[in-house]
Motif scaffolding. Structure first.
Motif, PDB file in Angstrom:
ATOM      1  N   UNK A 165      -3.010   7.682   3.934  1.00  0.00           N
ATOM      2  CA  UNK A 165      -3.405   8.958   4.541  1.00  0.00           C
ATOM      3  C   UNK A 165      -4.896   9.219   4.331  1.00  0.00           C
ATOM      4  N   UNK A 166      -5.462   9.965   5.274  1.00  0.00           N
ATOM      5  CA  UNK A 166      -6.874  10.342   5.116  1.00  0.00           C
ATOM      6  C   UNK A 166      -6.937  11.625   4.289  1.00  0.00           C
ATOM      7  N   UNK A 167      -8.048  11.809   3.610  1.00  0.00           N
ATOM      8  CA  UNK A 167      -8.154  12.975   2.734  1.00  0.00           C
ATOM      9  C   UNK A 167      -8.412  14.255   3.539  1.00  0.00           C
ATOM     10  N   UNK A 168      -8.249  15.376   2.883  1.00  0.00           N
ATOM     11  CA  UNK A 168      -8.314  16.676   3.541  1.00  0.00           C
ATOM     12  C   UNK A 168      -9.674  16.928   4.192  1.00  0.00           C
ATOM     13  N   UNK A 169     -10.752  16.569   3.511  1.00  0.00           N
ATOM     14  CA  UNK A 169     -12.073  16.820   4.099  1.00  0.00           C
ATOM     15  C   UNK A 169     -12.271  16.002   5.379  1.00  0.00           C
ATOM     16  N   UNK A 170     -11.718  14.799   5.430  1.00  0.00           N
ATOM     17  CA  UNK A 170     -11.804  13.995   6.651  1.00  0.00           C
ATOM     18  C   UNK A 170     -10.958  14.620   7.762  1.00  0.00           C
ATOM     19  N   UNK A 171      -9.812  15.188   7.421  1.00  0.00           N
ATOM     20  CA  UNK A 171      -8.984  15.879   8.413  1.00  0.00           C
ATOM     21  C   UNK A 171      -9.734  17.079   8.982  1.00  0.00           C
TER      22      UNK A 171
ATOM     23  N   UNK B  79       0.869  -1.175   0.000  1.00  0.00           N
ATOM     24  CA  UNK B  79       0.000   0.000   0.000  1.00  0.00           C
ATOM     25  C   UNK B  79       0.901   1.219   0.000  1.00  0.00           C
ATOM     26  N   UNK B  80       0.706   2.088  -0.960  1.00  0.00           N
ATOM     27  CA  UNK B  80       1.522   3.286  -1.071  1.00  0.00           C
ATOM     28  C   UNK B  80       1.252   4.212   0.112  1.00  0.00           C
ATOM     29  N   UNK B  81       2.252   4.989   0.461  1.00  0.00           N
ATOM     30  CA  UNK B  81       2.183   5.856   1.640  1.00  0.00           C
ATOM     31  C   UNK B  81       1.003   6.822   1.578  1.00  0.00           C
ATOM     32  N   UNK B  82       0.800   7.473   0.451  1.00  0.00           N
ATOM     33  CA  UNK B  82      -0.298   8.440   0.353  1.00  0.00           C
ATOM     34  C   UNK B  82      -1.667   7.769   0.410  1.00  0.00           C
ATOM     35  N   UNK B  83      -1.727   6.507   0.028  1.00  0.00           N
ATOM     36  CA  UNK B  83      -2.987   5.773   0.113  1.00  0.00           C
ATOM     37  C   UNK B  83      -3.361   5.458   1.556  1.00  0.00           C
TER      38      UNK B  83
END
Length: 143
Positions: free
Chosen positions: A29-35, A23-27
């Motif tokens: 991460x949670x997206x900006x709207x979730x943050x 699984x790639x590192x950016x995958x």
């Protein structure tokens, strides 16, 4: 026999690749709207906790921050950003994301002062010590 060993090694390698999907590192991460949603959630948790703590103090009762934090997250962890923003506006006058960021910065400043005082041994036992600093630190980059 060498061919069989080679085939066995190849099959083992393919099985390991299948079991350990990369699984790639950016995958991860949670997206900006979730943050943003998590930031609003944590501001509401802190604001409601402070309000309920003040109410308990006024009534001469104890307020348990740990119980509040657990219950709050259980109650609202799946609440959409739109509903959290509505609650922030209605309950605390936080009309937009800038107001929420400012309140978040204020909470972080208070927490940092409390931590600094505790490091030099000045904090009293009656003051709230934030055991959710880990969660707070994860959303600090949004400000």
């Amino acid at each position: 026999m060498a061919t069989t060993d080679k085939a066995r090694k190849t099959n083992t390698a393919n099985t390991n690749k299948t079991q350990k999907a990369h699984v790639k590192a950016l995958d991860k991460c949670i997206n900006y709207s979730e943050k943003l949603r998590l930031m609003v959630l944590e501001v509401l948790r802190e604001e409601s906790g402070r309000e309920l703590n003040n109410e308990a103090r006024f009534n001469g009762t104890e307020f348990d921050w740990e119980t509040h934090n657990i219950q709050f997250r259980a109650d609202y962890s799946d609440t959409p950003l739109k509903e959290l923003m509505r609650a922030a506006r209605i309950l605390y006058g936080l009309n937009d994301m800038d107001a929420i960021r400012a309140r978040r910065a204020k909470h972080r400043g208070i927490r940092n002062e409390r931590i600094a005082r505790s490091e030099i041994g000045v904090i009293s036992n009656s003051q709230y010590v934030d055991e959710d600093a880990d969660v707070d630190d994860e959303i600090d980059d949004l400000e």
